[in-house]
Write a protein that holds these residues in place. Structure first.
Motif, short mmCIF file in Angstrom:
data_model
loop_
_atom_site.label_atom_id
_atom_site.label_comp_id
_atom_site.label_asym_id
_atom_site.label_seq_id
_atom_site.Cartn_x
_atom_site.Cartn_y
_atom_site.Cartn_z
N UNK A 280 0.83 -1.21 0.00
CA UNK A 280 0.00 0.00 0.00
C UNK A 280 0.87 1.26 0.00
N UNK A 281 0.34 2.33 -0.57
CA UNK A 281 1.05 3.60 -0.64
C UNK A 281 0.17 4.71 -0.05
N UNK A 282 0.71 5.46 0.88
CA UNK A 282 0.03 6.62 1.44
C UNK A 282 0.75 7.88 0.99
N UNK A 283 -0.02 8.90 0.62
CA UNK A 283 0.53 10.12 0.04
C UNK A 283 -0.04 11.33 0.76
N UNK A 284 0.82 12.32 1.00
CA UNK A 284 0.38 13.64 1.45
C UNK A 284 1.05 14.70 0.56
N UNK A 285 0.45 15.87 0.43
CA UNK A 285 1.04 16.92 -0.41
C UNK A 285 2.09 17.72 0.35
N UNK A 286 2.97 18.35 -0.43
CA UNK A 286 3.91 19.33 0.10
C UNK A 286 3.59 20.70 -0.47
N UNK A 287 4.44 21.65 -0.18
CA UNK A 287 4.16 23.03 -0.58
C UNK A 287 4.28 23.27 -2.08
N UNK A 288 4.87 22.32 -2.82
CA UNK A 288 4.94 22.45 -4.28
C UNK A 288 3.83 21.65 -4.98
N UNK A 289 2.96 21.03 -4.20
CA UNK A 289 1.87 20.23 -4.76
C UNK A 289 0.56 20.99 -4.69
N UNK A 290 -0.40 20.55 -5.50
CA UNK A 290 -1.76 21.08 -5.42
C UNK A 290 -2.74 19.91 -5.44
N UNK A 291 -3.60 19.90 -4.45
CA UNK A 291 -4.54 18.80 -4.28
C UNK A 291 -5.39 18.58 -5.52
N UNK A 292 -5.89 19.68 -6.12
CA UNK A 292 -6.81 19.53 -7.23
C UNK A 292 -6.16 18.86 -8.44
N UNK A 293 -4.84 19.01 -8.57
CA UNK A 293 -4.12 18.33 -9.65
C UNK A 293 -3.79 16.90 -9.23
N UNK A 294 -3.35 16.72 -8.01
CA UNK A 294 -2.99 15.39 -7.51
C UNK A 294 -4.16 14.42 -7.60
N UNK A 295 -5.37 14.93 -7.33
CA UNK A 295 -6.54 14.07 -7.31
C UNK A 295 -6.85 13.43 -8.67
N UNK A 296 -6.30 14.00 -9.72
CA UNK A 296 -6.51 13.43 -11.05
C UNK A 296 -5.69 12.15 -11.24
N UNK A 297 -4.69 11.94 -10.37
CA UNK A 297 -3.77 10.82 -10.56
C UNK A 297 -3.72 9.87 -9.37
N UNK A 298 -4.16 10.34 -8.18
CA UNK A 298 -4.08 9.53 -6.97
C UNK A 298 -5.43 9.52 -6.27
N UNK A 299 -5.70 8.44 -5.59
CA UNK A 299 -6.92 8.33 -4.78
C UNK A 299 -6.62 8.90 -3.40
#
Length: 245
Positions: free
Chosen positions: A76-95
């Motif tokens: 399993x893989x758990x992911x959190x964003x950092x200051x260079x990430x944007x949730x709205x873009x990440x959600x297109x690729x990760x659950x």
């Protein structure tokens, strides 16, 4: 019967670019793959990507590359964003589990619980801290916490001065309330640190897979372009970490 020792791999601050071009002269994709495929990262129970997956501005190509790369992971893989990430873009690729625009959640594994919170904007929102105050005491045993920014100064002259967690005192005041939380795992500083607060909260700062920044100068100075990552062994009554380069 002895309880299971949970093995966690932590990769932080990948800073993957939109394409295969070098990032600040570094092959960050090769660095990430070196960490991901290293022998130390075999037989994991959980892989954590603790923020700054993308390089500067949430490049979609970065997230696609990471998402494609971890598809082969058997863990399993758990992911959190950092200051260079944007949730709205990440959600297109990760659950991702997102609440009011913030990615925070609890993950249970082998009868134990790990909490993940979102500091991508440079602070931790009050609703996340309230959530922790409600949820952490519900767990009888020891818990772990992952977040991108360290909730303490780390004697990193460049990062402490310019890019520290803005509400670290508020965050640490909350974290230090919990009798069953003694280990917090972070990234962001592009350097390896372990800090223990006066109340015994252990803050583990992972090196970056992108590059390491010299902590001894108040200006940016590249220390190394070699990737770093962390393995964590979590037993019933111990937590052991090993930094890998």
């Amino acid at each position: 019967m002895a309880s299971k020792v949970i093995k966690i791999g932590q990769i932080s601050d990948l800073h993957i670019g939109e394409d295969e071009n070098l990032v600040q002269g570094i092959d960050v994709r090769a660095n990430f793959m070196k960490a991901l495929n290293d022998s130390s990262m075999q037989d994991l129970d959980l892989l954590v990507l603790s923020g700054d997956l993308a390089n500067e501005d949430a490049e979609p190509g970065a997230y696609k590359y990471v998402a494609d790369s971890i598809k082969v992971c058997k863990t399993p893989v758990c992911i959190i964003p950092g200051n260079h990430d944007r949730i709205e873009v990440m959600q297109k690729f990760f659950d991702l589990e997102v609440h009011n625009g913030k990615c925070y959640y609890r993950y249970d594994i082998a009868g134990r619980s790990i909490f993940f919170i979102d500091s991508a904007c440079g602070e931790v929102s009050r609703d996340q801290l309230d959530w922790l105050e409600t949820e952490v005491p519900k767990v009888k045993g020891e818990v772990l916490l992952f977040m991108h920014h360290p909730p303490a100064f780390c004697n990193h002259r460049f990062m402490d001065l310019r890019f520290h967690l803005r509400n670290m005192l508020e965050v640490r005041e909350t974290l230090e309330k919990f009798d069953n939380l003694h280990h917090v795992f972070c990234g962001h500083y592009h350097s390896e640190f372990e800090v223990t607060t006066n109340t015994g909260l252990n803050i583990h700062v992972a090196p970056a897979t992108q590059m390491q920044i010299d902590p001894n100068t108040p200006y940016f100075n590249l220390k190394s372009s070699a990737p770093g990552w962390v393995t964590i062994n979590w037993g019933e009554d111990f937590v052991e970490t090993e930094v890998q380069f």
